[in-house]
Design an enzyme around this catalytic site. Structure first.
Site, PDB file in Angstrom:
ATOM      1  NE  ARG A   1      72.554  -1.702  82.259  1.00 39.36           N
ATOM      2  CZ  ARG A   1      73.819  -2.250  81.804  1.00 39.36           C
ATOM      3  NH1 ARG A   1      74.210  -3.188  81.345  1.00 39.36           N
ATOM      4  NH2 ARG A   1      74.416  -0.992  81.441  1.00 39.36           N
TER       5      ARG A   1
ATOM      6  CG  HIS B   1      74.224   3.239  77.934  1.00 35.96           C
ATOM      7  ND1 HIS B   1      74.359   3.450  79.184  1.00 35.96           N
ATOM      8  CD2 HIS B   1      75.128   2.133  77.625  1.00 35.96           C
ATOM      9  CE1 HIS B   1      75.214   2.677  79.859  1.00 35.96           C
ATOM     10  NE2 HIS B   1      75.666   1.769  78.977  1.00 35.96           N
TER      11      HIS B   1
ATOM     12  CD  GLN C   1      79.769   3.241  77.321  1.00 31.16           C
ATOM     13  OE1 GLN C   1      79.549   2.452  78.052  1.00 31.16           O
ATOM     14  NE2 GLN C   1      81.051   3.840  77.287  1.00 31.16           N
TER      15      GLN C   1
ATOM     16  CG  ASP D   1      77.046  -1.329  71.113  1.00 30.18           C
ATOM     17  OD1 ASP D   1      77.660  -2.388  71.971  1.00 30.18           O
ATOM     18  OD2 ASP D   1      75.916  -0.960  71.701  1.00 30.18           O
TER      19      ASP D   1
ATOM     20  CB  CYS E   1      79.760   0.976  74.957  1.00 32.75           C
ATOM     21  SG  CYS E   1      78.645   0.054  74.384  1.00 32.75           S
TER      22      CYS E   1
ATOM     23  NE  ARG F   1      79.378   4.058  81.824  1.00 36.70           N
ATOM     24  CZ  ARG F   1      78.414   2.893  81.845  1.00 36.70           C
ATOM     25  NH1 ARG F   1      78.448   2.123  80.801  1.00 36.70           N
ATOM     26  NH2 ARG F   1      77.593   2.816  82.374  1.00 36.70           N
TER      27      ARG F   1
HETATM   28  N1   CP Z   1      78.945  -0.760  78.449  1.00 33.84           N
HETATM   29  C1   CP Z   1      78.177  -1.168  79.476  1.00 33.84           C
HETATM   30  O1   CP Z   1      76.984  -0.589  79.642  1.00 33.84           O
HETATM   31  O2   CP Z   1      78.644  -1.996  80.080  1.00 33.84           O
HETATM   32  P1   CP Z   1      77.846  -3.144  80.871  1.00 33.84           P
HETATM   33  O3   CP Z   1      76.827  -3.916  80.196  1.00 33.84           O
HETATM   34  O4   CP Z   1      78.716  -4.262  81.448  1.00 33.84           O
HETATM   35  O5   CP Z   1      77.327  -2.269  81.978  1.00 33.84           O
END
Ligand code: CP
Length: 307
Positions: free
Chosen positions: A101, A128, A131, A219, A258, A286
């Protein structure tokens, strides 16, 4: 040595591969045995905070018979200037897959270029994909095939929205994007998506994008790492998803986000906590979809040549 199977973006996989991952996720969720990580280790590098991604990947590794090592980039030599290339080479000697990440998509690509094990995109500034595959699984559980259905994205055209464009390219959903002209998708992305047959339309008016939609998605207005939060909030004020906007969607339309959410900002509490909202199903999925992604990366599911 064969090339590792990286999971970097949805548009890098074929429709058949994405479909097989989704089928496998459904089977795993229904209780099929999965041991793709038996005796193996997943390294997870985080340069940014996470709740869902971190916990769901760690549980996924454990449920697949393996083990996860969670690494905060600040606590690694990476945070003191060790190169991504060397980090990739070293971790590849210890573990069987790596998630990253990061705020810089280029770092993900560099990690993948130098790793000899699969690298998985756990969110970058550009996309992403984990997701959106979970979101497609969620939509299809509730409403059947996503192909030909209208997905209305309302708000900032961010990394999550970009992965919806990739989904439109590979899985055939019709994407309506409602966003201020200042936050619109990159023309090159739209041109590439349309050249590959994706149906993606951009609207300035949320009502025009949502009318008749089968799924409405938004989002957070200010993503992690955004420097211009006040400007974005001002621009996005007309793009809040509320009950009046949802009324314009199809009678059986779903709402997705998300998470994490900011009730009263990008979405009202009435919508996100209402009967059309499937946000916690998305969060659960997820786990199931990432178990299937790990299985694909580790060769348990067949790969296709790119279309
Ligand atoms: N939606 C998502 O990726 O959540 P986090 O940032 O908590 O991993």
């Amino acid at each position: 040595m064969s090339e590792p199977r990286h999971f970097l973006d949805l548009d890098r996989l074929s429709t058949g591969e994405l479909r097989r991952i989704l089928d496998h996720a459904r089977a795993l969720k229904a209780g099929a045995p999965g041991r793709a990580l038996a005796g193996r280790t997943l390294a997870m590098i985080f340069e940014k905070p996470s709740t869902r991604t971190r916990v769901s990947f760690e549980v996924a590794a454990q449920q697949l018979g393996g083990h996860a090592v969670v690494l905060n980039a600040r606590d690694m030599q990476l945070g003191r200037g060790e190169t991504i290339a060397d980090t990739a080479r070293v971790l590849s000697r210890y573990v069987h897959a790596i998630t990253l990440r990061t705020d810089h998509h280029a770092k993900l690509l560099e990690l993948a270029a130098h790793a000899t094990v699969p690298v998985i995109n756990a969110l970058t500034d550009a996309s992403h994909p984990c997701q959106i595959l979970a979101d497609v699984l969620t939509f299809e559980e509730h409403r059947g095939p996503v192909a030909g259905r209208i997905v209305a994205w309302v708000g900032d055209f961010n990394n999550v929205a970009r992965s919806w464009v990739h989904a439109a390219m590979r899985l055939g959903c019709i994407l309506h994007v409602a966003c201020p002209p200042e936050l619109t998708p990159e023309p090159e992305l739209l041109a590439r998506a349309r050249a590959e047959g994706a149906r993606v339309e951009v609207f300035a008016e949320p009502a025009a994008a949502v009318r008749g939609a089968h799924l409405v998605v938004t989002d957070t207005w200010v993503s992690m790492g955004d420097a211009d939060g006040a400007r974005k909030r001002r621009l996005l004020e007309p793009y809040r998803v509320d009950a009046r906007l949802m009324e314009l969607a199809a009678a059986d339309a779903l709402f997705m986000h998300c998470l994490p959410a900011h009730r009263g900002e990008e979405v009202t509490a009435e919508v996100i906590d209402g009967p059309r909202s499937v946000v916690f199903d998305e969060a659960e999925n997820r786990l199931h979809v990432q178990k299937a992604i790990l299985a694909w990366c580790l060769g348990e599911i067949g790969a296709d040549p790119m279309p």
